[in-house]
Scaffold this motif. Structure first.
Motif, PDB file in Angstrom:
ATOM      1  N   THR A 186     -30.884  38.668  -4.189  1.00 57.97           N
ATOM      2  CA  THR A 186     -30.816  39.805  -5.097  1.00 57.97           C
ATOM      3  C   THR A 186     -31.729  39.597  -6.302  1.00 57.97           C
ATOM      4  O   THR A 186     -32.387  40.531  -6.762  1.00 57.97           O
ATOM      5  CB  THR A 186     -29.362  40.022  -5.562  1.00 57.97           C
ATOM      6  OG1 THR A 186     -28.525  40.142  -4.408  1.00 57.97           O
ATOM      7  CG2 THR A 186     -29.222  41.260  -6.393  1.00 57.97           C
ATOM      8  N   TRP A 207     -28.312  43.867  -2.578  1.00 63.90           N
ATOM      9  CA  TRP A 207     -26.976  43.331  -2.768  1.00 63.90           C
ATOM     10  C   TRP A 207     -26.088  43.504  -1.540  1.00 63.90           C
ATOM     11  O   TRP A 207     -25.375  42.568  -1.156  1.00 63.90           O
ATOM     12  CB  TRP A 207     -26.323  44.000  -3.975  1.00 63.90           C
ATOM     13  CG  TRP A 207     -24.996  43.422  -4.319  1.00 63.90           C
ATOM     14  CD1 TRP A 207     -24.727  42.159  -4.727  1.00 63.90           C
ATOM     15  CD2 TRP A 207     -23.741  44.099  -4.261  1.00 63.90           C
ATOM     16  NE1 TRP A 207     -23.399  42.007  -4.949  1.00 63.90           N
ATOM     17  CE2 TRP A 207     -22.758  43.181  -4.671  1.00 63.90           C
ATOM     18  CE3 TRP A 207     -23.361  45.383  -3.919  1.00 63.90           C
ATOM     19  CZ2 TRP A 207     -21.421  43.522  -4.737  1.00 63.90           C
ATOM     20  CZ3 TRP A 207     -22.032  45.712  -3.991  1.00 63.90           C
ATOM     21  CH2 TRP A 207     -21.067  44.784  -4.395  1.00 63.90           C
ATOM     22  N   PHE A 208     -26.124  44.658  -0.896  1.00 63.92           N
ATOM     23  CA  PHE A 208     -25.250  44.884   0.258  1.00 63.92           C
ATOM     24  C   PHE A 208     -25.561  43.936   1.421  1.00 63.92           C
ATOM     25  O   PHE A 208     -24.645  43.316   1.963  1.00 63.92           O
ATOM     26  CB  PHE A 208     -25.291  46.351   0.705  1.00 63.92           C
ATOM     27  CG  PHE A 208     -24.558  47.267  -0.241  1.00 63.92           C
ATOM     28  CD1 PHE A 208     -23.209  47.121  -0.477  1.00 63.92           C
ATOM     29  CD2 PHE A 208     -25.233  48.271  -0.904  1.00 63.92           C
ATOM     30  CE1 PHE A 208     -22.525  47.957  -1.352  1.00 63.92           C
ATOM     31  CE2 PHE A 208     -24.573  49.114  -1.782  1.00 63.92           C
ATOM     32  CZ  PHE A 208     -23.213  48.955  -2.007  1.00 63.92           C
ATOM     33  N   ALA A 216     -27.039  41.006   1.229  1.00 62.65           N
ATOM     34  CA  ALA A 216     -26.754  39.638   0.768  1.00 62.65           C
ATOM     35  C   ALA A 216     -25.256  39.383   0.761  1.00 62.65           C
ATOM     36  O   ALA A 216     -24.811  38.291   1.135  1.00 62.65           O
ATOM     37  CB  ALA A 216     -27.333  39.430  -0.622  1.00 62.65           C
ATOM     38  N   ARG A 217     -24.487  40.366   0.369  1.00 62.14           N
ATOM     39  CA  ARG A 217     -23.027  40.218   0.378  1.00 62.14           C
ATOM     40  C   ARG A 217     -22.494  40.066   1.802  1.00 62.14           C
ATOM     41  O   ARG A 217     -21.609  39.253   2.066  1.00 62.14           O
ATOM     42  CB  ARG A 217     -22.397  41.435  -0.294  1.00 62.14           C
ATOM     43  CG  ARG A 217     -20.943  41.220  -0.647  1.00 62.14           C
ATOM     44  CD  ARG A 217     -20.392  42.417  -1.345  1.00 62.14           C
ATOM     45  NE  ARG A 217     -19.561  43.095  -0.355  1.00 62.14           N
ATOM     46  CZ  ARG A 217     -19.143  44.322  -0.451  1.00 62.14           C
ATOM     47  NH1 ARG A 217     -19.497  45.055  -1.462  1.00 62.14           N
ATOM     48  NH2 ARG A 217     -18.377  44.846   0.463  1.00 62.14           N
ATOM     49  N   ARG A 218     -23.062  40.818   2.720  1.00 60.58           N
ATOM     50  CA  ARG A 218     -22.641  40.706   4.114  1.00 60.58           C
ATOM     51  C   ARG A 218     -23.044  39.355   4.696  1.00 60.58           C
ATOM     52  O   ARG A 218     -22.299  38.747   5.458  1.00 60.58           O
ATOM     53  CB  ARG A 218     -23.244  41.839   4.934  1.00 60.58           C
ATOM     54  CG  ARG A 218     -22.666  41.919   6.335  1.00 60.58           C
ATOM     55  CD  ARG A 218     -23.205  43.085   7.108  1.00 60.58           C
ATOM     56  NE  ARG A 218     -24.620  42.880   7.362  1.00 60.58           N
ATOM     57  CZ  ARG A 218     -25.546  43.821   7.271  1.00 60.58           C
ATOM     58  NH1 ARG A 218     -25.212  45.033   6.932  1.00 60.58           N
ATOM     59  NH2 ARG A 218     -26.800  43.553   7.531  1.00 60.58           N
ATOM     60  N   MET A 248     -23.278  36.565   3.078  1.00 60.47           N
ATOM     61  CA  MET A 248     -22.447  35.501   2.509  1.00 60.47           C
ATOM     62  C   MET A 248     -21.143  35.323   3.267  1.00 60.47           C
ATOM     63  O   MET A 248     -20.537  34.262   3.224  1.00 60.47           O
ATOM     64  CB  MET A 248     -22.122  35.808   1.040  1.00 60.47           C
ATOM     65  CG  MET A 248     -23.286  35.612   0.128  1.00 60.47           C
ATOM     66  SD  MET A 248     -22.895  35.707  -1.638  1.00 60.47           S
ATOM     67  CE  MET A 248     -21.708  37.013  -1.764  1.00 60.47           C
ATOM     68  N   ARG A 249     -20.716  36.335   3.980  1.00 59.06           N
ATOM     69  CA  ARG A 249     -19.457  36.257   4.719  1.00 59.06           C
ATOM     70  C   ARG A 249     -19.587  35.478   6.026  1.00 59.06           C
ATOM     71  O   ARG A 249     -18.593  35.082   6.603  1.00 59.06           O
ATOM     72  CB  ARG A 249     -18.948  37.657   5.022  1.00 59.06           C
ATOM     73  CG  ARG A 249     -18.537  38.398   3.785  1.00 59.06           C
ATOM     74  CD  ARG A 249     -17.996  39.748   4.144  1.00 59.06           C
ATOM     75  NE  ARG A 249     -17.698  40.514   2.935  1.00 59.06           N
ATOM     76  CZ  ARG A 249     -17.486  41.797   2.919  1.00 59.06           C
ATOM     77  NH1 ARG A 249     -17.534  42.489   4.035  1.00 59.06           N
ATOM     78  NH2 ARG A 249     -17.216  42.403   1.796  1.00 59.06           N
TER      79      ARG A 249
END
Length: 77
Positions: free
Chosen positions: A3, A59-60, A62-64, A66-67
């Motif tokens: 990000t 961000w979306f 990268a957030r996915r 990270m899971r």
């Protein structure tokens, strides 16, 4: 990290865009209706929209990402 890089690129693009807007002031004056080429509010709104879209676009995913467990991702490769 992803990000931050995306926002750094978006900020660089916004800075170049503002410089281009100032350099092409005469051409923009003939193309814009209702606002002037030096309208700080319009330029600020465009930059804010650009940065918001760049943040969401980075961000979306990268957030996915990270899971996902790193070992599972490495095994799939």
């Amino acid at each position: 990290m992803v990000t931050g890089r995306a926002l750094a690129l978006a900020c660089a693009g916004a800075a170049l865009g503002v410089l281009g807007c100032m350099a092409l002031r005469g051409v923009l004056a003939t193309l814009l209706f209702g606002i002037g080429p030096n309208d700080a509010g319009a330029i600020a709104a465009a930059i804010a929209l650009l940065l918001a879209v760049a943040l969401a676009a980075a961000w979306f995913p990268a957030r996915r990402a990270m899971r996902v467990d790193p070992m599972i991702a490495l095994r799939d490769e």
